[in-house]
Design a protein around this motif. Structure first.
Motif, PDB file in Angstrom:
ATOM      1  N   HIS A   1       0.964  -1.285  -0.056  1.00  0.00           N
ATOM      2  CA  HIS A   1      -0.050   0.195  -0.473  1.00  0.00           C
ATOM      3  C   HIS A   1       0.992   1.740  -0.234  1.00  0.00           C
ATOM      4  CE1 HIS A   1      -3.059  -2.655   2.069  1.00  0.00           C
ATOM      5  NE2 HIS A   1      -3.421  -2.742   0.651  1.00  0.00           N
ATOM      6  N   VAL A   2       2.033   1.855  -1.140  1.00  0.00           N
ATOM      7  CA  VAL A   2       2.412   2.631  -1.344  1.00  0.00           C
ATOM      8  C   VAL A   2       2.310   2.844  -2.872  1.00  0.00           C
ATOM      9  CG1 VAL A   2       4.109   2.352   0.354  1.00  0.00           C
ATOM     10  CG2 VAL A   2       4.123   1.493  -1.866  1.00  0.00           C
ATOM     11  N   SER A   3       2.310   4.365  -3.105  1.00  0.00           N
ATOM     12  CA  SER A   3       2.283   5.082  -4.826  1.00  0.00           C
ATOM     13  C   SER A   3       3.385   3.582  -5.018  1.00  0.00           C
ATOM     14  CB  SER A   3       2.804   6.415  -4.827  1.00  0.00           C
ATOM     15  OG  SER A   3       3.585   6.310  -4.173  1.00  0.00           O
ATOM     16  N   LEU A   4       2.308   3.992  -6.354  1.00  0.00           N
ATOM     17  CA  LEU A   4       3.119   3.319  -7.718  1.00  0.00           C
ATOM     18  C   LEU A   4       4.533   4.021  -7.752  1.00  0.00           C
ATOM     19  CD1 LEU A   4       3.704   0.865  -9.998  1.00  0.00           C
ATOM     20  CD2 LEU A   4       2.734   2.676 -11.471  1.00  0.00           C
ATOM     21  N   LYS A   5       5.153   5.105  -7.958  1.00  0.00           N
ATOM     22  CA  LYS A   5       6.766   5.966  -7.394  1.00  0.00           C
ATOM     23  C   LYS A   5       7.350   5.541  -6.466  1.00  0.00           C
ATOM     24  CE  LYS A   5       8.725  10.408  -8.012  1.00  0.00           C
ATOM     25  NZ  LYS A   5       8.786  11.332  -7.260  1.00  0.00           N
ATOM     26  N   GLU A   6       6.777   5.400  -5.055  1.00  0.00           N
ATOM     27  CA  GLU A   6       7.514   5.036  -3.984  1.00  0.00           C
ATOM     28  C   GLU A   6       7.498   3.608  -4.174  1.00  0.00           C
ATOM     29  OE1 GLU A   6       6.846   4.700   0.776  1.00  0.00           O
ATOM     30  OE2 GLU A   6       5.649   6.184   0.277  1.00  0.00           O
ATOM     31  N   ALA A   7       6.732   2.599  -4.290  1.00  0.00           N
ATOM     32  CA  ALA A   7       7.135   0.863  -4.882  1.00  0.00           C
ATOM     33  C   ALA A   7       8.341   0.457  -5.366  1.00  0.00           C
ATOM     34  CB  ALA A   7       5.282   0.847  -5.977  1.00  0.00           C
ATOM     35  N   ILE A   8       8.456   1.454  -6.576  1.00  0.00           N
ATOM     36  CA  ILE A   8      10.108   1.203  -7.487  1.00  0.00           C
ATOM     37  C   ILE A   8      10.947   1.720  -6.415  1.00  0.00           C
ATOM     38  CG2 ILE A   8      10.963   1.914  -8.991  1.00  0.00           C
ATOM     39  CD1 ILE A   8       8.551   2.958 -10.689  1.00  0.00           C
ATOM     40  N   GLY A   9      10.824   2.613  -5.062  1.00  0.00           N
ATOM     41  CA  GLY A   9      12.055   2.710  -5.300  1.00  0.00           C
ATOM     42  C   GLY A   9      11.951   1.560  -3.952  1.00  0.00           C
ATOM     43  N   ARG A  10      10.995   1.049  -3.245  1.00  0.00           N
ATOM     44  CA  ARG A  10      11.533   0.010  -2.301  1.00  0.00           C
ATOM     45  C   ARG A  10      11.537  -1.220  -3.641  1.00  0.00           C
ATOM     46  NH1 ARG A  10       6.419   0.620   1.968  1.00  0.00           N
ATOM     47  NH2 ARG A  10       6.603   2.246   2.514  1.00  0.00           N
ATOM     48  N   VAL A  11      11.792  -1.640  -4.935  1.00  0.00           N
ATOM     49  CA  VAL A  11      12.523  -2.480  -5.483  1.00  0.00           C
ATOM     50  C   VAL A  11      14.187  -1.877  -5.070  1.00  0.00           C
ATOM     51  CG1 VAL A  11      12.185  -3.472  -7.379  1.00  0.00           C
ATOM     52  CG2 VAL A  11      10.676  -2.493  -6.666  1.00  0.00           C
ATOM     53  N   THR A  12      14.820  -2.775  -3.677  1.00  0.00           N
ATOM     54  CA  THR A  12      16.102  -2.596  -3.583  1.00  0.00           C
ATOM     55  C   THR A  12      16.324  -4.421  -3.666  1.00  0.00           C
ATOM     56  OG1 THR A  12      15.511  -3.051  -1.510  1.00  0.00           O
ATOM     57  CG2 THR A  12      15.966  -1.229  -2.203  1.00  0.00           C
ATOM     58  N   PRO A  13      17.793  -4.701  -3.642  1.00  0.00           N
ATOM     59  CA  PRO A  13      18.374  -6.185  -3.761  1.00  0.00           C
ATOM     60  C   PRO A  13      18.238  -6.645  -2.002  1.00  0.00           C
ATOM     61  CG  PRO A  13      19.905  -4.401  -4.216  1.00  0.00           C
ATOM     62  CD  PRO A  13      18.805  -3.846  -4.056  1.00  0.00           C
ATOM     63  N   GLU A  14      18.079  -5.911  -1.079  1.00  0.00           N
ATOM     64  CA  GLU A  14      18.120  -6.212   0.475  1.00  0.00           C
ATOM     65  C   GLU A  14      16.473  -6.799   0.889  1.00  0.00           C
ATOM     66  OE1 GLU A  14      21.097  -3.286   0.227  1.00  0.00           O
ATOM     67  OE2 GLU A  14      19.666  -3.188  -0.400  1.00  0.00           O
TER      68      GLU A  14
ATOM     69  N   GLN B   1       6.493  -7.338  -7.302  1.00  0.00           N
ATOM     70  CA  GLN B   1       6.744  -6.611  -7.349  1.00  0.00           C
ATOM     71  C   GLN B   1       5.806  -5.142  -6.145  1.00  0.00           C
ATOM     72  OE1 GLN B   1      10.137  -6.476  -6.741  1.00  0.00           O
ATOM     73  NE2 GLN B   1       9.958  -8.557  -8.414  1.00  0.00           N
ATOM     74  N   TYR B   2       5.213  -5.099  -6.251  1.00  0.00           N
ATOM     75  CA  TYR B   2       4.248  -4.148  -6.146  1.00  0.00           C
ATOM     76  C   TYR B   2       2.920  -4.596  -6.070  1.00  0.00           C
ATOM     77  CZ  TYR B   2       3.235  -3.394 -10.796  1.00  0.00           C
ATOM     78  OH  TYR B   2       3.495  -2.942 -12.526  1.00  0.00           O
ATOM     79  N   HIS B   3       1.753  -4.116  -5.304  1.00  0.00           N
ATOM     80  CA  HIS B   3       0.069  -4.212  -4.927  1.00  0.00           C
ATOM     81  C   HIS B   3      -0.073  -5.069  -6.275  1.00  0.00           C
ATOM     82  CE1 HIS B   3      -3.670  -3.840  -4.164  1.00  0.00           C
ATOM     83  NE2 HIS B   3      -3.552  -3.909  -3.104  1.00  0.00           N
ATOM     84  N   ASP B   4      -0.544  -3.980  -7.646  1.00  0.00           N
ATOM     85  CA  ASP B   4      -1.114  -4.382  -8.035  1.00  0.00           C
ATOM     86  C   ASP B   4      -0.777  -5.774  -9.363  1.00  0.00           C
ATOM     87  OD1 ASP B   4      -3.311  -2.441  -7.165  1.00  0.00           O
ATOM     88  OD2 ASP B   4      -3.153  -1.672  -8.818  1.00  0.00           O
ATOM     89  N   GLN B   5       1.177  -5.705  -9.249  1.00  0.00           N
ATOM     90  CA  GLN B   5       1.349  -6.047  -9.820  1.00  0.00           C
ATOM     91  C   GLN B   5       0.766  -7.940  -9.646  1.00  0.00           C
ATOM     92  OE1 GLN B   5       5.033  -7.547 -10.142  1.00  0.00           O
ATOM     93  NE2 GLN B   5       5.656  -6.597 -11.992  1.00  0.00           N
ATOM     94  N   GLY B   6       0.818  -8.511  -8.068  1.00  0.00           N
ATOM     95  CA  GLY B   6       0.202  -9.366  -7.558  1.00  0.00           C
ATOM     96  C   GLY B   6      -1.112  -9.585  -7.272  1.00  0.00           C
ATOM     97  N   HIS B   7      -2.190  -8.165  -7.183  1.00  0.00           N
ATOM     98  CA  HIS B   7      -3.105  -8.738  -6.758  1.00  0.00           C
ATOM     99  C   HIS B   7      -3.915  -8.506  -8.158  1.00  0.00           C
ATOM    100  CE1 HIS B   7      -2.576  -7.323  -2.913  1.00  0.00           C
ATOM    101  NE2 HIS B   7      -4.250  -7.188  -2.388  1.00  0.00           N
ATOM    102  N   ILE B   8      -3.597  -8.106  -8.961  1.00  0.00           N
ATOM    103  CA  ILE B   8      -4.801  -8.046 -10.236  1.00  0.00           C
ATOM    104  C   ILE B   8      -4.520 -10.031 -10.880  1.00  0.00           C
ATOM    105  CG2 ILE B   8      -5.111  -7.665 -13.147  1.00  0.00           C
ATOM    106  CD1 ILE B   8      -4.165  -4.949 -12.430  1.00  0.00           C
ATOM    107  N   PRO B   9      -3.349 -10.753 -11.130  1.00  0.00           N
ATOM    108  CA  PRO B   9      -3.847 -12.133 -11.078  1.00  0.00           C
ATOM    109  C   PRO B   9      -4.312 -12.295 -10.253  1.00  0.00           C
ATOM    110  CG  PRO B   9      -1.394 -10.910 -11.305  1.00  0.00           C
ATOM    111  CD  PRO B   9      -2.104 -10.107 -10.958  1.00  0.00           C
ATOM    112  N   ILE B  10      -4.300 -12.440  -9.154  1.00  0.00           N
ATOM    113  CA  ILE B  10      -4.699 -13.965  -8.246  1.00  0.00           C
ATOM    114  C   ILE B  10      -5.848 -13.374  -8.385  1.00  0.00           C
ATOM    115  CG2 ILE B  10      -3.983 -12.375  -6.051  1.00  0.00           C
ATOM    116  CD1 ILE B  10      -3.545 -15.550  -5.377  1.00  0.00           C
ATOM    117  N   LYS B  11      -6.903 -12.697  -8.389  1.00  0.00           N
ATOM    118  CA  LYS B  11      -7.967 -11.945  -8.004  1.00  0.00           C
ATOM    119  C   LYS B  11      -8.471 -12.714  -8.840  1.00  0.00           C
ATOM    120  CE  LYS B  11      -7.989  -8.320  -4.490  1.00  0.00           C
ATOM    121  NZ  LYS B  11      -8.861  -7.291  -4.062  1.00  0.00           N
ATOM    122  N   LEU B  12      -7.899 -12.627 -10.385  1.00  0.00           N
ATOM    123  CA  LEU B  12      -8.791 -12.544 -11.756  1.00  0.00           C
ATOM    124  C   LEU B  12      -9.330 -14.345 -12.033  1.00  0.00           C
ATOM    125  CD1 LEU B  12      -9.295 -11.936 -14.488  1.00  0.00           C
ATOM    126  CD2 LEU B  12      -6.995 -12.799 -15.188  1.00  0.00           C
TER     127      LEU B  12
END
Length: 316
Positions: A153-166, A250-261
């Protein structure tokens, strides 16, 4: 440990009370004996009137005060947001004390929660705070597809920033540990790419190579069976067809959309990485139908079934 599950009623003016009493009504007496509801008795009795059940709720409910209960259905109310927080807090403390083995959460309304002064992005952040956990991850489980998220539950812009190796590595580790716990000895994990075609060798971004790739390499060095990054437009299909046990989204909708479908009514939300166990329905408070008795409790039944497996596992 304890094989009793604790159901939090959710926002008192949403559909949580209705799906809770519907689920309770379908349980066997033995199952109800291993169930405890954290909520408000007056609201649950009102929900019984709405849905047409007539259970004796005495002994099942830890009755927490909600001034003016039952509150009007379907209206965003800070008092309801505060009550939802208190239901969850009581269940967490019971789980920490060993009085229950797993928490099942009915839906809360984030706007009401925040209006009441409880500033969290939803259940996952709230539970992480209440348990003082370093991190927590949202895993969505269904019969043929499971997904765990690097961020939610973050903005898409922030989600991209959270994609770190750690963070990606921590997500892989958390998903791997959870699947091993539920009986998959060597989980097969796929990591979805962030950019279209995983960046197409840098044409569409470098995050897949520079941020995601090192995390996958480290996980492999730790003995985890993991592949990727794999383009997000194909990885879910491959997992659904049996190629993988888990996909790292990697982020909310990327995971939620396929599984809810593919499993809209039966997907269970599982919080991974906490010192306690928690499952949840994967839908909202549905204020538009609250108080009508129309709410479908299929998802609640699925969340309860998954919780019983987790609670039983803690008892072994």
């Amino acid at each position: 440990m304890n094989d009793i599950i604790g159901i939090t009623m959710g926002d008192p003016v949403g559909v949580g009370p209705e799906i809770t009493v519907k689920a309770l009504a379908e349980m066997t007496p033995e199952q109800r004996a291993k169930t405890r509801v954290f909520g408000n008795l007056a609201t649950l009795e009102a929900a019984q009137t709405v849905v047409g059940t007539s259970l004796d709720l005495s002994g099942l409910v830890e009755d927490l005060d909600v001034p003016g209960a039952p509150l009007p259905w379907g209206r965003l109310d800070p008092a309801a947001g505060d009550a939802a927080f208190r239901f969850i807090e009581a269940a967490v403390r019971a789980a920490e004390a060993g009085a229950i083995g797993c928490i099942v959460t009915a839906p809360i309304n984030k706007a009401a929660l925040n209006a009441a002064g409880h500033h969290y992005d939803g259940h996952t952040g709230l539970l992480r705070s209440l348990t003082a956990a370093d991190s927590a991850f949202m895993l969505l489980a269904s019969e043929r597809l499971e997904v765990i998220h690097v961020s939610t539950h973050v903005s898409l812009k922030e989600a991209i920033g959270r994609v770190t190796p750690e963070r990606v590595l921590d997500t892989i580790r958390a998903g791997h540990a959870h699947l091993r716990r539920i009986g998959i000895e060597t989980p097969r994990i796929a990591v979805a790419g962030l950019n279209p075609h995983c960046g197409e060798n840098g044409l569409f971004g470098n995050e897949d190579v520079e941020q995601i790739g090192p995390a996958i390499a480290q996980a492999r060095d730790e003995g985890i069976s993991v592949e990727g990054p794999i383009s997000a437009d194909t990885v879910y299909y491959r997992a659904y067809q049996g190629g993988f046990d888990l996909v790292i989204a990697q982020y909310h909708d990327q995971g939620h959309i396929p599984i809810k479908l593919v499993a809209f009514d039966t997907t269970v939300n599982v919080t991974v990485g906490l010192p306690i166990d928690r499952t949840s329905v994967d839908h909202g408070t549905a204020f538009d139908i609250a108080g009508t008795g129309k709410a479908n409790h299929t998802n609640m039944n699925a969340a309860i079934a998954y919780a019983r497996k987790l609670a039983a596992g803690r008892c072994q």
